[in-house]
Motif scaffolding. Structure first.
Motif, mmCIF file in Angstrom:
data_model
loop_
_atom_site.group_PDB
_atom_site.id
_atom_site.type_symbol
_atom_site.label_atom_id
_atom_site.label_comp_id
_atom_site.label_asym_id
_atom_site.label_seq_id
_atom_site.Cartn_x
_atom_site.Cartn_y
_atom_site.Cartn_z
ATOM 1 N N THR A 25 0.851 -1.189 0.000
ATOM 2 C CA THR A 25 0.000 0.000 0.000
ATOM 3 C C THR A 25 0.878 1.228 0.000
ATOM 4 O O THR A 25 2.050 1.150 0.284
ATOM 5 C CB THR A 25 -0.923 0.017 1.237
ATOM 6 N N CYS A 26 0.329 2.340 -0.324
ATOM 7 C CA CYS A 26 1.025 3.627 -0.219
ATOM 8 C C CYS A 26 0.112 4.549 0.554
ATOM 9 O O CYS A 26 -0.596 5.363 -0.015
ATOM 10 C CB CYS A 26 1.339 4.205 -1.591
ATOM 11 N N GLY A 27 0.082 4.384 1.848
ATOM 12 C CA GLY A 27 -0.931 5.021 2.670
ATOM 13 C C GLY A 27 -0.752 6.501 2.882
ATOM 14 O O GLY A 27 0.093 7.150 2.294
ATOM 15 N N GLY A 28 -1.583 7.047 3.810
ATOM 16 C CA GLY A 28 -1.576 8.468 4.082
ATOM 17 C C GLY A 28 -0.244 8.972 4.594
ATOM 18 O O GLY A 28 0.001 10.169 4.603
ATOM 19 N N GLY A 29 0.632 8.062 5.031
ATOM 20 C CA GLY A 29 1.929 8.471 5.550
ATOM 21 C C GLY A 29 2.838 9.105 4.531
ATOM 22 O O GLY A 29 3.778 9.801 4.884
ATOM 23 N N GLY A 30 2.577 8.868 3.239
ATOM 24 C CA GLY A 30 3.489 9.374 2.212
ATOM 25 C C GLY A 30 3.337 10.839 1.900
ATOM 26 O O GLY A 30 4.240 11.463 1.353
ATOM 27 N N GLY A 31 2.192 11.419 2.228
ATOM 28 C CA GLY A 31 1.981 12.840 1.975
ATOM 29 C C GLY A 31 1.535 13.134 0.560
ATOM 30 O O GLY A 31 1.212 12.239 -0.214
ATOM 31 N N GLY A 32 1.539 14.409 0.212
ATOM 32 C CA GLY A 32 1.127 14.829 -1.122
ATOM 33 C C GLY A 32 0.491 16.201 -1.104
ATOM 34 O O GLY A 32 0.478 16.893 -0.088
ATOM 35 N N GLY A 33 -0.056 16.583 -2.235
ATOM 36 C CA GLY A 33 -0.608 17.914 -2.384
ATOM 37 C C GLY A 33 0.464 18.938 -2.685
ATOM 38 O O GLY A 33 1.619 18.590 -2.933
ATOM 39 N N VAL A 34 0.100 20.217 -2.648
ATOM 40 C CA VAL A 34 0.984 21.360 -2.932
ATOM 41 C C VAL A 34 1.940 21.084 -4.097
ATOM 42 O O VAL A 34 3.133 21.332 -4.022
ATOM 43 C CB VAL A 34 1.749 21.848 -1.672
ATOM 44 N N GLY A 35 1.402 20.548 -5.176
ATOM 45 C CA GLY A 35 2.192 20.319 -6.375
ATOM 46 C C GLY A 35 3.209 19.214 -6.279
ATOM 47 O O GLY A 35 4.108 19.105 -7.099
ATOM 48 N N GLY A 36 3.079 18.374 -5.226
ATOM 49 C CA GLY A 36 4.024 17.278 -5.059
ATOM 50 C C GLY A 36 5.235 17.634 -4.237
ATOM 51 O O GLY A 36 6.128 16.809 -4.063
ATOM 52 N N MET A 37 5.285 18.866 -3.723
ATOM 53 C CA MET A 37 6.411 19.278 -2.904
ATOM 54 C C MET A 37 6.157 18.876 -1.458
ATOM 55 O O MET A 37 5.114 18.337 -1.116
ATOM 56 C CB MET A 37 6.621 20.786 -3.016
ATOM 57 N N SER A 38 7.120 19.142 -0.593
ATOM 58 C CA SER A 38 6.999 18.724 0.793
ATOM 59 C C SER A 38 5.902 19.493 1.513
ATOM 60 O O SER A 38 5.866 20.716 1.444
ATOM 61 C CB SER A 38 8.321 18.956 1.527
ATOM 62 N N THR A 316 -2.855 3.709 -9.033
ATOM 63 C CA THR A 316 -2.876 2.382 -9.641
ATOM 64 C C THR A 316 -2.666 1.298 -8.589
ATOM 65 O O THR A 316 -3.320 0.246 -8.619
ATOM 66 C CB THR A 316 -1.804 2.287 -10.742
ATOM 67 N N ILE A 317 -1.778 1.550 -7.638
ATOM 68 C CA ILE A 317 -1.556 0.593 -6.550
ATOM 69 C C ILE A 317 -2.830 0.438 -5.725
ATOM 70 O O ILE A 317 -3.250 -0.678 -5.393
ATOM 71 C CB ILE A 317 -0.382 1.047 -5.668
ATOM 72 N N HIS A 318 -3.462 1.547 -5.379
ATOM 73 C CA HIS A 318 -4.677 1.476 -4.575
ATOM 74 C C HIS A 318 -5.777 0.703 -5.297
ATOM 75 O O HIS A 318 -6.580 0.008 -4.663
ATOM 76 C CB HIS A 318 -5.187 2.888 -4.250
ATOM 77 N N GLU A 319 -5.788 0.804 -6.621
ATOM 78 C CA GLU A 319 -6.820 0.115 -7.398
ATOM 79 C C GLU A 319 -6.495 -1.359 -7.617
ATOM 80 O O GLU A 319 -7.270 -2.085 -8.232
ATOM 81 C CB GLU A 319 -7.015 0.840 -8.732
#
Length: 487
Positions: A25-38, A316-319
């Motif tokens: 899985t690639c869960g909520g721990g990975g982050g995201g948003g703001v254009g892919g920046m930190s 794709t992983i989530h699906e």
């Protein structure tokens, strides 16, 4: 974050991570948003209000030689300069990176360093052709390079080359009028072949070639807008969109990013930010997929392509197509190194039981910005259950107010056996940080199968807290006792 904690965490990360088994899985721990920046530091430059980060890539020893375009080399004087320099942010340079101008960071010991700056006082910027010929060189002023001077170095060369193409285009048209079709076609093809660097001129040349019966020319995409006033309006619109997104006003952010895209459809940055809003913030994955695919279909800088590939990979992983999703995320970090993609690759391999790869990708993310609190908390979540609980808990306590890190903070406490604290932070993640049910449902499902929450899987309160899970990933009852191969 204190230096001692950073050092302690870096040392601890050198050890193998022994993780519990689970599903990929690639869960909520990975982050995201703001254009892919930190989400924790605005991309590592400490300037979260900025949007147009230049996709500088460190020159690799085994990197294949370029065959076209130009290369802008930056030879920084120190790692600190690399993080803080004004060269980090520029819409102009970011757009040129979509037009066959490679942005590369190199050291004096590299071949281009030995060739161009061996006797120079760093920092220095150098513009060269793809085959290694010097075009221009910019020495530092008072120990620093200014972005305006670097933009002028590149912009002046582009203008000179564009003027030469204009003359060639004019010559081709003149020859066509005089009946010299062969000469006209030759001149016009030369202009057309520069379509990566100069799409506007190439588009004109393609039109003229077709008039002469030449049909083996492809459509040339529109050129982005460089004009100063229009560019400033686009950048300001993007900044307003980013401010709205960071304030969790996602509808406003979507409108502003969309407005910037309409102002310049050839600029990939608005699409990148828009795609991340759809994927990470609102959970509108159909829109996110369409947006990311549009980026991959247009001339786009490596950073924008990397964010698009990562986003497609995570969805794709989530699906359920793990192998394809993994391949997309691996392609993302080859295109451009993103902490976001490294973190999600670490989550994937941790859940697959490959502790060496999980450790490797965690360290890759941390190396991009070792002082970013989000990166530190993410790394600490892996350390919590592997003999470094005290370090992990110290980091968690010092950063507990970081709302966007609630998932990873919960992971730390869950692995340390602090059930109530973990559930409180997970609840904060689901119902304070996440604003849309479509995203919440995906995050709940991912938490149910995430290895870091193994101790809570049979907990009645955890099951109730994640009851809105969308069920796309395997539910806990269906889980095997062995990690599933990603291949």
């Amino acid at each position: 974050m204190k230096t001692t904690i950073v050092r302690a965490l870096a040392v601890a990360l050198m050890l193998a991570i022994a993780a519990p088994e689970g599903w990929a899985t690639c869960g909520g721990g990975g982050g995201g948003g703001v254009g892919g920046m930190s989400p924790g530091s605005g991309g590592g430059a400490g300037m979260p209000e900025q949007v147009y980060y230049v996709p500088w890539k460190v020159l690799q020893a085994n990197e294949a030689a370029r065959t076209e375009g130009l290369v802008l080399y930056w030879f920084p004087s120190s790692p600190e300069e690399l993080q803080r320099s004004s060269l980090r942010v520029s819409r102009e340079l970011a757009l040129y990176a979509s037009q066959c101008v490679a942005m590369q960071v190199a050291g004096v010991s590299t071949p281009p360093g030995q060739k161009f700056v061996a006797d120079s006082k760093l920092p220095v910027a150098v513009l060269a052709t793809a085959d290694g010929k010097l075009v221009g060189k910019l020495e530092n002023t008072n120990g620093r390079l200014n972005i305006g001077d670097v933009e002028k170095l590149l912009g002046s060369e582009m203008k000179k080359r564009e003027d030469a193409l204009s003359e060639q285009l004019k010559d081709g048209k003149s020859r066509a009028k005089s009946g010299d079709s062969a000469g006209a076609i030759s001149a016009l093809r030369t202009v057309y072949e520069q379509k990566c660097l100069f799409p506007k001129k190439a588009k004109d040349a393609a039109k003229e070639l077709k008039k002469l019966g030449v049909n083996d020319v492809a459509e040339v995409p529109d050129a982005p807008i460089f004009e100063a006033k229009a560019s400033a309006r686009i950048e300001e619109t993007m900044r307003r969109g980013l401010a709205a997104e960071m304030a969790a006003k996602y509808g406003d952010a979507e409108k502003l990013y969309g407005e910037a895209h309409r102002m310049d459809p050839a600029d990939p940055a608005p699409l990148r930010y828009l795609g991340e809003v759809y994927r990470h913030e609102t959970g509108e994955w159909d829109k996110a997929r369409t947006t990311f695919e549009a980026i991959l279909a247009m001339p786009a800088d490596p950073l924008s392509r990397a964010v698009a590939l990562h986003g497609l990979g995570k969805m794709t992983i989530h699906e359920g197509d793990f192998a394809k999703g993994l391949s997309l995320m691996e392609s993302s970090v080859k295109e451009y190194p993103l902490a976001l993609a490294y973190r999600n690759l670490a989550v994937y391999w941790n859940s697959e039981g490959d502790t060496a790869k999980a450790d490797q990708y965690t360290r890759e993310a941390l190396a991009l910005d070792p002082k970013d609190p989000f990166n530190l908390i993410f790394a600490a979540a892996f350390l919590a259950g592997n003999g470094h609980g005290n370090e992990a808990l110290k980091i968690a306590r010092e950063n507990e107010a970081l709302l966007e890190a609630s998932y990873n903070l919960a992971a730390i406490y869950a692995q340390m056996g602090q059930r109530d604290k973990a559930l409180t932070l997970l609840k904060r993640h689901f119902f304070e940080y996440e604003r849309y049910q479509s995203v919440r449902a995906k995050e709940m499902m991912e938490a149910r199968v995430d290895a870091v929450f193994a101790s809570l899987r049979s907990d009645a309160d955890f099951i109730a807290l994640t009851s809105g899970a969308d069920g796309k990933l395997p539910v806990p009852e269906a889980m095997s006792s062995q990690p599933r191969s990603a291949q």
